[in-house]
Motif scaffolding. Structure first.
Motif, mmCIF file in Angstrom:
data_model
loop_
_atom_site.group_PDB
_atom_site.id
_atom_site.type_symbol
_atom_site.label_atom_id
_atom_site.label_comp_id
_atom_site.label_asym_id
_atom_site.label_seq_id
_atom_site.Cartn_x
_atom_site.Cartn_y
_atom_site.Cartn_z
ATOM 1 N N ALA A 189 0.856 -1.187 0.000
ATOM 2 C CA ALA A 189 0.000 0.000 0.000
ATOM 3 C C ALA A 189 0.891 1.236 0.000
ATOM 4 O O ALA A 189 2.104 1.141 0.059
ATOM 5 C CB ALA A 189 -0.912 -0.003 1.225
ATOM 6 N N VAL A 190 0.261 2.377 -0.028
ATOM 7 C CA VAL A 190 1.003 3.631 0.047
ATOM 8 C C VAL A 190 1.668 3.707 1.422
ATOM 9 O O VAL A 190 1.036 3.440 2.443
ATOM 10 C CB VAL A 190 0.054 4.832 -0.160
ATOM 11 N N TYR A 191 2.945 4.047 1.438
ATOM 12 C CA TYR A 191 3.709 4.092 2.690
ATOM 13 C C TYR A 191 3.122 5.119 3.653
ATOM 14 O O TYR A 191 2.824 6.248 3.282
ATOM 15 C CB TYR A 191 5.175 4.424 2.403
ATOM 16 N N ARG A 192 2.966 4.709 4.916
ATOM 17 C CA ARG A 192 2.528 5.588 5.999
ATOM 18 C C ARG A 192 3.583 5.504 7.100
ATOM 19 O O ARG A 192 4.106 4.430 7.370
ATOM 20 C CB ARG A 192 1.195 5.100 6.586
ATOM 21 N N PRO A 193 3.905 6.607 7.749
ATOM 22 C CA PRO A 193 4.876 6.526 8.848
ATOM 23 C C PRO A 193 4.294 5.751 10.034
ATOM 24 O O PRO A 193 3.075 5.638 10.175
ATOM 25 C CB PRO A 193 5.138 7.981 9.218
ATOM 26 N N LEU A 194 5.168 5.225 10.870
ATOM 27 C CA LEU A 194 4.712 4.517 12.065
ATOM 28 C C LEU A 194 3.950 5.467 12.970
ATOM 29 O O LEU A 194 4.325 6.623 13.145
ATOM 30 C CB LEU A 194 5.904 3.946 12.840
ATOM 31 N N ARG A 195 2.872 4.964 13.545
ATOM 32 C CA ARG A 195 2.090 5.761 14.478
ATOM 33 C C ARG A 195 2.707 5.645 15.871
ATOM 34 O O ARG A 195 3.450 4.719 16.158
ATOM 35 C CB ARG A 195 0.653 5.269 14.475
ATOM 36 N N TYR A 196 2.389 6.598 16.736
ATOM 37 C CA TYR A 196 3.000 6.631 18.063
ATOM 38 C C TYR A 196 2.674 5.389 18.882
ATOM 39 O O TYR A 196 3.529 4.885 19.604
ATOM 40 C CB TYR A 196 2.580 7.890 18.823
ATOM 41 N N TYR A 197 1.451 4.868 18.796
ATOM 42 C CA TYR A 197 1.136 3.693 19.601
ATOM 43 C C TYR A 197 1.832 2.446 19.071
ATOM 44 O O TYR A 197 2.091 1.515 19.825
ATOM 45 C CB TYR A 197 -0.376 3.473 19.757
ATOM 46 N N ASP A 198 2.179 2.418 17.767
ATOM 47 C CA ASP A 198 2.978 1.308 17.251
ATOM 48 C C ASP A 198 4.391 1.361 17.820
ATOM 49 O O ASP A 198 4.935 0.337 18.249
ATOM 50 C CB ASP A 198 3.050 1.357 15.725
ATOM 51 N N ILE A 199 4.965 2.551 17.833
ATOM 52 C CA ILE A 199 6.312 2.718 18.393
ATOM 53 C C ILE A 199 6.300 2.397 19.881
ATOM 54 O O ILE A 199 7.195 1.707 20.388
ATOM 55 C CB ILE A 199 6.825 4.143 18.136
ATOM 56 N N PHE A 200 5.277 2.857 20.589
ATOM 57 C CA PHE A 200 5.153 2.582 22.016
ATOM 58 C C PHE A 200 5.078 1.084 22.283
ATOM 59 O O PHE A 200 5.762 0.568 23.174
ATOM 60 C CB PHE A 200 3.915 3.289 22.579
ATOM 61 N N SER A 201 4.288 0.371 21.503
ATOM 62 C CA SER A 201 4.158 -1.072 21.720
ATOM 63 C C SER A 201 5.465 -1.799 21.421
ATOM 64 O O SER A 201 5.822 -2.747 22.121
ATOM 65 C CB SER A 201 3.017 -1.644 20.889
#
Length: 64
Positions: free
Chosen positions: A29-41
């Motif tokens: 898919a179109v690239y999306r940056p990592l979201r904060y809750y993904d980084i937190f997890s």
């Protein structure tokens, strides 16, 4: 490092890749940056693994 520790490290690597690919859409898919809750997890899971391995090492256990 015992077999349980190696299994935990491999599981963290595989799950981290799954979170990264699933969250960013990398490759499908179109690239999306990592979201904060993904980084937190990811930080929490790797910190938990590091703490568990550190605690087992200080206790003198081999993990087997």
């Amino acid at each position: 490092m015992g077999k349980p520790e190696m299994n935990a490290i491999i599981a963290c690597i595989v799950l981290s890749l799954a979170v990264f690919i699933g969250s960013t859409g990398l490759g499908y898919a179109v690239y999306r940056p990592l979201r904060y809750y993904d980084i937190f997890s990811l930080v929490i899971s790797w910190a938990g693994l590091a703490f568990t391995m550190w605690r087992a090492r200080r206790a003198g256990g081999t993990g087997e």
